[in-house]
Write an enzyme that holds these catalytic residues in place. Structure first.
Site, short mmCIF file in Angstrom:
data_model
loop_
_atom_site.label_atom_id
_atom_site.label_comp_id
_atom_site.label_asym_id
_atom_site.label_seq_id
_atom_site.Cartn_x
_atom_site.Cartn_y
_atom_site.Cartn_z
N CYS A 1 65.60 3.82 68.34
CA CYS A 1 64.19 3.35 68.34
C CYS A 1 64.39 1.90 69.09
CB CYS A 1 63.73 3.06 67.03
SG CYS A 1 62.09 2.34 66.74
N HIS B 1 55.49 5.78 63.39
CA HIS B 1 55.20 4.22 63.56
C HIS B 1 53.80 3.98 63.40
CE1 HIS B 1 59.05 2.58 65.27
NE2 HIS B 1 58.94 3.41 65.99
N HIS C 1 58.32 10.81 65.74
CA HIS C 1 58.90 9.59 65.46
C HIS C 1 58.02 8.49 65.88
CE1 HIS C 1 62.14 6.36 66.29
NE2 HIS C 1 61.14 5.74 66.65
N GLU C 2 56.98 8.80 66.57
CA GLU C 2 55.89 7.72 67.27
C GLU C 2 54.72 7.93 66.25
OE1 GLU C 2 56.85 5.49 69.30
OE2 GLU C 2 58.62 6.66 69.95
ZN ZN Z 1 60.68 3.77 67.08
#
Ligand code: ZN
Length: 199
Positions: free
Chosen positions: A116, A162, A158-159
């Site tokens: 990341c 966030h 993953h995004e």
């Molecule tokens: Zn990330």
């Protein structure tokens, strides 16, 4: 495309683990304004400059439902894409700007390493569902809908995490996180110290 530089996007600062923006849930983007389009362009530029394949608005200090991806440079980790019911090359949708995405993960869980841009030089195996159905709006206001697998499904999850204030370390197995603990604590402390200096 033309080489014009008049609208060259600026590069943004990527905030690191310990910055409060990373824990904020993103607000829905109600209207795709020129400011949002410029932010998406600057995020893509910033992501490329840092050799990333995904970047969320929280990582540039903006708590919005906006993330950018570009996986065209990855040759060693396969992705699959089903667009309009057809198997397609992921290049067909890259670079990808996802606004207000709705992600439905599916399929068998798969484990693979993740990194990341907000955690420089920290990597760990993460288990996630291997597929995802995606609905979003792009920076032109067009509706996007596709299914994906492999690395693309992983990066999108993953995004999307966030955008909800969730970080990949939250999904790490306990023993992996324990091993990384000194590095994580060091990064967190450095970020906090830098933030204090800025005040
Ligand atoms: Zn990330």
């Amino acid at each position: 495309m033309s080489q014009t530089t008049q609208n060259e996007p600026e590069k943004l600062e990527i905030v690191k683990y310990g910055h409060p923006a990373l824990r904020q849930k993103g607000a829905r983007v109600e209207k795709i304004t020129p400011e949002i389009q410029a932010l998406a362009a600057a995020m893509l530029e910033t992501m490329r400059a840092n050799k990333g394949i995904g970047l969320a608005a929280q990582q540039v200090g903006r708590a919005l439902q906006l993330t950018v991806l570009d996986l065209r440079g990855v040759t060693d980790r396969p992705s699959t894409l089903k667009l309009d019911g057809q198997e397609s090359d992921i290049a067909a949708i890259m670079p990808l700007v996802l606004i207000n995405p709705e992600i439905k993960p599916s399929g068998e869980p798969a484990t693979a390493p993740e990194g990341c841009l907000s955690f420089p030089e920290i990597y760990g195996d993460i288990e996630r569902p291997s597929m995802a159905d995606v609905r979003a709006t792009n920076e032109k206001g067009q509706a996007l809908q596709f299914s994906c697998g492999g690395l693309l499904a992983r990066v999108i999850q993953h995004e999307n995490d966030h955008l909800n204030g969730i970080l990949f370390i939250d999904r790490m197995k306990r023993d992996i996180k324990a091993e990384l603990k000194p590095k994580l604590e060091e990064l967190h402390a450095a970020t906090k110290a830098a933030l204090k200096l800025k005040k």
